[in-house]
Design an enzyme around this catalytic site. Structure first.
Site, PDB file in Angstrom:
ATOM      1  N   ASP A 131       0.756  -1.006  -0.043  1.00 38.19           N
ATOM      2  CA  ASP A 131       0.033   0.077   0.035  1.00 38.19           C
ATOM      3  C   ASP A 131       0.787   1.309  -0.091  1.00 38.19           C
ATOM      4  O   ASP A 131       2.023   1.200   0.425  1.00 38.19           O
ATOM      5  CB  ASP A 131      -0.817   0.037   1.279  1.00 38.19           C
ATOM      6  CG  ASP A 131      -1.946  -1.282   1.309  1.00 38.19           C
ATOM      7  OD1 ASP A 131      -2.441  -1.402   0.017  1.00 38.19           O
ATOM      8  OD2 ASP A 131      -2.376  -1.502   2.262  1.00 38.19           O
ATOM      9  N   ASP A 149      -6.875  -1.487  -4.865  1.00 39.55           N
ATOM     10  CA  ASP A 149      -8.190  -1.109  -3.694  1.00 39.55           C
ATOM     11  C   ASP A 149      -8.901   0.035  -4.232  1.00 39.55           C
ATOM     12  O   ASP A 149     -10.265  -0.278  -4.151  1.00 39.55           O
ATOM     13  CB  ASP A 149      -7.376  -0.728  -2.430  1.00 39.55           C
ATOM     14  CG  ASP A 149      -6.476  -1.741  -1.532  1.00 39.55           C
ATOM     15  OD1 ASP A 149      -6.747  -2.780  -1.975  1.00 39.55           O
ATOM     16  OD2 ASP A 149      -5.582  -1.430  -0.935  1.00 39.55           O
TER      17      ASP A 149
END
Length: 169
Positions: A131, A149
């Site tokens: 991330d 995401d």
């Protein structure tokens, strides 16, 4: 007659009718993986660089699911979330094949498919999801996330919109 076959193929869900949706998913996977590799090369784990007054780039690892759910577990969650994602991929491909002519529905599925595959690649190769997008207000930070995401979230939103639109008809 040839036109009739093409229409028939697209509505029956042939591979030709699925091609655009699989192409969209592939583009999502490509963008997701390029951004993750780039961030991994430019940052060290935990490093954060401010971009605006509400956004940082950061290299974070998520061993859990959304919002780091089960991230602190002993490692079994990697296999569970990979298996769930692979089952979702198979189901989405089935739905794409069956409903290839439903544009908005298939857009939603293609985005979710690309995001799921992008995160499965991370779990398989690294044991965690990379991330790097960190939005915040004051000292409150949303959990860091990535392109996969965003695609999954966007696809879910399109799916809800498509269902609400269908119910309204």
């Amino acid at each position: 007659m040839a036109t009739k076959k093409k229409t028939s193929f697209a509505s029956s869900g042939s591979n030709a009718g699925m091609a655009p949706w699989l192409g969209i998913a592939a583009i999502i996977v490509l963008i997701d993986q390029i951004t993750k590799v780039t961030i991994s090369k430019l940052f060290v784990f935990g490093e954060s660089r401010p971009v605006t007054s509400f956004f940082n780039l950061v290299l974070a690892y998520n061993k859990g699911a959304a919002f780091s759910f089960l991230a602190a577990a002993s490692g079994w969650q990697r296999y569970l979330f990979t298996a769930i994602a692979l089952a979702a991929v198979i189901f989405i491909i089935y739905l794409l094949k069956r409903h290839a002519g439903q544009r908005l529905f298939c857009w939603a599925l293609a985005l979710i498919l690309g995001g799921a595959i992008g995160n499965v690649i991370d779990r398989t190769i690294y044991g965690h999801v990379i991330d790097f997008l960190d939005f915040y207000v004051g000292n409150w930070h949303w959990p860091a996330f990535n392109v996969a995401d965003m695609a999954i979230t966007g696809g879910a939103a399109l799916f809800v919109f498509d269902e609400l639109r269908r119910v309204g008809k």
